[in-house]
Design a protein around this motif. Structure first.
Motif, mmCIF file in Angstrom:
data_model
loop_
_atom_site.group_PDB
_atom_site.id
_atom_site.type_symbol
_atom_site.label_atom_id
_atom_site.label_comp_id
_atom_site.label_asym_id
_atom_site.label_seq_id
_atom_site.Cartn_x
_atom_site.Cartn_y
_atom_site.Cartn_z
ATOM 1 N N GLY A 157 -11.076 -4.114 50.145
ATOM 2 C CA GLY A 157 -12.129 -4.332 51.128
ATOM 3 C C GLY A 157 -12.011 -3.452 52.354
ATOM 4 O O GLY A 157 -11.688 -2.261 52.267
ATOM 5 N N HIS A 158 -12.240 -4.038 53.530
ATOM 6 C CA HIS A 158 -12.211 -3.291 54.787
ATOM 7 C C HIS A 158 -10.844 -2.671 55.043
ATOM 8 O O HIS A 158 -10.744 -1.584 55.628
ATOM 9 C CB HIS A 158 -12.595 -4.219 55.951
ATOM 10 C CG HIS A 158 -14.006 -4.716 55.875
ATOM 11 N ND1 HIS A 158 -15.090 -3.877 55.967
ATOM 12 C CD2 HIS A 158 -14.502 -5.965 55.714
ATOM 13 C CE1 HIS A 158 -16.201 -4.573 55.875
ATOM 14 N NE2 HIS A 158 -15.875 -5.856 55.716
ATOM 15 N N GLN A 159 -9.782 -3.362 54.621
ATOM 16 C CA GLN A 159 -8.428 -2.846 54.830
ATOM 17 C C GLN A 159 -8.225 -1.543 54.067
ATOM 18 O O GLN A 159 -7.641 -0.581 54.581
ATOM 19 C CB GLN A 159 -7.413 -3.891 54.359
ATOM 20 C CG GLN A 159 -5.964 -3.558 54.710
ATOM 21 C CD GLN A 159 -5.003 -4.632 54.261
ATOM 22 O OE1 GLN A 159 -5.294 -5.377 53.329
ATOM 23 N NE2 GLN A 159 -3.856 -4.735 54.913
ATOM 24 N N ALA A 160 -8.731 -1.483 52.833
ATOM 25 C CA ALA A 160 -8.601 -0.281 52.020
ATOM 26 C C ALA A 160 -9.414 0.870 52.605
ATOM 27 O O ALA A 160 -8.937 2.015 52.674
ATOM 28 C CB ALA A 160 -9.058 -0.567 50.592
ATOM 29 N N GLU A 161 -10.635 0.579 53.040
ATOM 30 C CA GLU A 161 -11.471 1.632 53.612
ATOM 31 C C GLU A 161 -10.878 2.160 54.918
ATOM 32 O O GLU A 161 -10.994 3.349 55.227
ATOM 33 C CB GLU A 161 -12.887 1.096 53.850
ATOM 34 C CG GLU A 161 -13.619 0.724 52.560
ATOM 35 C CD GLU A 161 -13.606 1.844 51.548
ATOM 36 O OE1 GLU A 161 -14.072 2.958 51.878
ATOM 37 O OE2 GLU A 161 -13.104 1.621 50.427
ATOM 38 N N ALA A 162 -10.225 1.289 55.677
ATOM 39 C CA ALA A 162 -9.562 1.716 56.911
ATOM 40 C C ALA A 162 -8.400 2.655 56.586
ATOM 41 O O ALA A 162 -8.163 3.642 57.296
ATOM 42 C CB ALA A 162 -9.068 0.501 57.696
ATOM 43 N N ALA A 163 -7.683 2.364 55.501
ATOM 44 C CA ALA A 163 -6.566 3.218 55.091
ATOM 45 C C ALA A 163 -7.069 4.606 54.710
ATOM 46 O O ALA A 163 -6.428 5.622 55.017
ATOM 47 C CB ALA A 163 -5.835 2.587 53.916
ATOM 48 N N TYR A 219 -26.125 4.292 41.599
ATOM 49 C CA TYR A 219 -25.517 3.796 40.361
ATOM 50 C C TYR A 219 -24.001 3.665 40.472
ATOM 51 O O TYR A 219 -23.356 3.210 39.520
ATOM 52 C CB TYR A 219 -25.875 4.718 39.192
ATOM 53 C CG TYR A 219 -27.323 4.611 38.770
ATOM 54 C CD1 TYR A 219 -27.775 3.530 38.030
ATOM 55 C CD2 TYR A 219 -28.242 5.592 39.133
ATOM 56 C CE1 TYR A 219 -29.106 3.423 37.653
ATOM 57 C CE2 TYR A 219 -29.569 5.501 38.767
ATOM 58 C CZ TYR A 219 -29.996 4.413 38.027
ATOM 59 O OH TYR A 219 -31.325 4.311 37.661
ATOM 60 N N CYS A 220 -23.427 4.064 41.578
ATOM 61 C CA CYS A 220 -21.980 3.883 41.795
ATOM 62 C C CYS A 220 -21.752 3.653 43.283
ATOM 63 O O CYS A 220 -21.892 4.577 44.095
ATOM 64 C CB CYS A 220 -21.198 5.100 41.312
ATOM 65 S SG CYS A 220 -19.399 4.910 41.410
ATOM 66 N N ILE A 221 -21.413 2.428 43.639
ATOM 67 C CA ILE A 221 -21.245 2.037 45.038
ATOM 68 C C ILE A 221 -19.787 1.706 45.307
ATOM 69 O O ILE A 221 -19.162 0.940 44.567
ATOM 70 C CB ILE A 221 -22.125 0.812 45.374
ATOM 71 C CG1 ILE A 221 -23.591 1.111 45.088
ATOM 72 C CG2 ILE A 221 -21.930 0.402 46.826
ATOM 73 C CD1 ILE A 221 -24.171 2.219 45.928
ATOM 74 N N VAL A 222 -19.230 2.281 46.351
ATOM 75 C CA VAL A 222 -17.851 2.018 46.774
ATOM 76 C C VAL A 222 -17.878 1.642 48.254
ATOM 77 O O VAL A 222 -18.364 2.414 49.081
ATOM 78 C CB VAL A 222 -16.943 3.242 46.563
ATOM 79 C CG1 VAL A 222 -15.524 2.931 47.045
ATOM 80 C CG2 VAL A 222 -16.925 3.666 45.102
ATOM 81 N N GLY A 223 -17.372 0.482 48.580
ATOM 82 C CA GLY A 223 -17.355 0.049 49.981
ATOM 83 C C GLY A 223 -18.747 -0.060 50.575
ATOM 84 O O GLY A 223 -18.926 0.202 51.774
ATOM 85 N N GLY A 224 -19.726 -0.420 49.740
ATOM 86 C CA GLY A 224 -21.089 -0.589 50.232
ATOM 87 C C GLY A 224 -21.873 0.701 50.378
ATOM 88 O O GLY A 224 -23.017 0.684 50.832
ATOM 89 N N LYS A 225 -21.278 1.833 49.969
ATOM 90 C CA LYS A 225 -21.952 3.129 50.089
ATOM 91 C C LYS A 225 -21.899 3.873 48.751
ATOM 92 O O LYS A 225 -20.995 3.640 47.948
ATOM 93 C CB LYS A 225 -21.283 3.984 51.172
ATOM 94 C CG LYS A 225 -21.320 3.361 52.570
ATOM 95 C CD LYS A 225 -20.579 4.255 53.564
ATOM 96 C CE LYS A 225 -20.583 3.636 54.954
ATOM 97 N NZ LYS A 225 -19.824 4.477 55.924
ATOM 98 N N PRO A 226 -22.852 4.768 48.518
ATOM 99 C CA PRO A 226 -22.799 5.562 47.282
ATOM 100 C C PRO A 226 -21.506 6.361 47.200
ATOM 101 O O PRO A 226 -21.035 6.917 48.203
ATOM 102 C CB PRO A 226 -24.019 6.486 47.403
ATOM 103 C CG PRO A 226 -24.942 5.774 48.316
ATOM 104 C CD PRO A 226 -24.066 5.058 49.306
ATOM 105 N N PHE A 227 -20.945 6.418 45.992
ATOM 106 C CA PHE A 227 -19.693 7.147 45.813
ATOM 107 C C PHE A 227 -19.824 8.607 46.221
ATOM 108 O O PHE A 227 -18.866 9.202 46.734
ATOM 109 C CB PHE A 227 -19.230 7.064 44.352
ATOM 110 C CG PHE A 227 -18.071 7.971 44.038
ATOM 111 C CD1 PHE A 227 -16.818 7.747 44.597
ATOM 112 C CD2 PHE A 227 -18.234 9.064 43.201
ATOM 113 C CE1 PHE A 227 -15.753 8.600 44.329
ATOM 114 C CE2 PHE A 227 -17.175 9.918 42.919
ATOM 115 C CZ PHE A 227 -15.933 9.687 43.482
#
Length: 368
Positions: free
Chosen positions: A102-108, A136-144
């Motif tokens: 989640g947010h912790q991973a995106e912060a890293a 068609y591919c979303i990561v952390g709420g945004k397109p990959f």
């Protein structure tokens, strides 16, 4: 500006902290040189690099893929994946292997990009779909595709893991409704190393990283951007069934007598003669086997567009082999024909000479 290299331990520092002796360290350097196909003269260079160079930060992102590349990577035996991940590189972000979410991973991810700007390697597994704005591919709420471009902006180099990232693989097979796109067609301003395969061989993956960390440069690449040390020869060139191909001995049907004898699988659709990879030399599962050795033909998974080249069991190439056993009778008959013609010609010439001598002798007798 802060010197980020001073903040990262070297590979040798980590090994010493783990209680590894100098002798074991040098053995490791020797094994690494052998795995990379380098001569013994490179061992001191590898040792010096690992003693002095800081571990390289790596960001590993995932797009459209099945995670088979990660599965392959963690099964590497030479060098062990744990040595690469825990000692040789600083794997600061990998949403498959990391504990954070989640947010912790995106912060890293963001912290790594800012802290090691221009000094990290971006490893990409999978590809970005571009249709419908990448939805068609979303990561952390945004397109990959957005994450990919953001992470690549300050990367030192990009590694495209597997057929998905290198060529598009099954996601990009016709009609490709999501517009799955290879990494090099989206990221065009960074050096990119393609390591194709579905998945790539584990030791090839760790070998590429080891080379980059040791020599601080990209390995020599072929015209398709693949490391020449692993992709310069066809599987066919070093296949242990190659003598059967040259002899014209082929499997004609699955589980026939020829299959039990281990004959060549070319007629069963094997793509080894047109596929460049190290499968027949490095092999899989710590060198135990590879598909052809297990009785199934190569499907050409390290080549561009292999999903759209027809059935895996169709012989799509037209190769001409010598076929000793297959043609021995024909060759023998042809040779016999040539020899026979030569004997007949010799006999005819001899008869003609004999006749000429007789004529000359008769003339001499008449004159006398």
């Amino acid at each position: 500006m802060t010197d980020t290299s001073a903040q990262i331990e070297t590979f040798y520092d980590v090994m010493r902290r783990q209680g590894i002796t100098r002798r074991s360290f040098m053995k490791y350097c020797s094994l690494t040189a052998a795995a990379l196909g380098l001569s013994p003269s490179f061992v001191p260079k590898i040792a010096h690099a690992m003693e002095t160079k800081p571990r390289t930060p790596v960001i590993w992102v995932h797009g459209l893929e099945c995670t088979c590349c990660s599965e392959s990577f963690i099964r590497s035996a030479h060098p062990l994946a744990k040595d690469v991940v825990l000692s040789m590189i600083s794997l600061d972000y990998d949403d498959t292997l990391m504990a954070a979410a989640g947010h912790q991973a995106e912060a890293a991810l963001q912290d790594t990009i800012e802290k090691y700007k221009g000094n990290y390697i971006l490893a990409v597994e999978g590809n970005p779909p571009l249709n419908e704005d990448g939805m068609y591919c979303i990561v952390g709420g945004k397109p990959f595709v957005d994450q990919l471009k953001h992470a690549a902006e300050h990367a030192k180099a990009v590694i495209s893991w597997g057929a998905c990232a290198s060529y598009g693989c099954v996601q990009a097979a016709k009609p490709n409704p999501t517009r799955a796109t290879p990494v090099h067609k989206v990221i065009t301003d960074k050096p990119i190393i393609k390591v194709p395969g579905c998945p790539p061989i584990a030791e090839v993956m760790t070998g590429v990283i080891t080379y980059m960390l040791t020599f601080d440069r990209l390995p020599e690449l072929d015209r398709q951007g693949r490391p020449a040390m692993f992709y310069s020869q066809r599987i066919h060139d070093k296949c242990y069934r190659r003598p059967h191909f040259d002899a014209g001995q082929f499997v004609e049907a699955w589980d026939d007598e020829n299959a039990r004898k281990g004959y060549c699988l070319y007629k069963m659709g094997c793509k080894g003669p047109t596929t460049y990879n190290a499968c027949s030399t490095v092999r899989w599962n710590e060198g135990v086997s590879f598909p052809i050795q297990s009785g199934h033909g190569c499907i050409g998974c390290s080549e561009d567009g292999f999903w759209d080249q027809g059935s895996f069991y169709d012989r799509v190439t037209d190769l001409t082999q010598f076929g000793v056993e297959a043609n021995a009778d024909k060759i023998g008959m042809a040779a016999a024909g040539v020899v026979g013609a030569g004997v007949a010609a010799h006999a005819a010439v001899s008869a003609l000479k004999t006749a000429q001598r007789k004529v000359q002798d008769n003339k001499k007798k008449e004159e006398a």
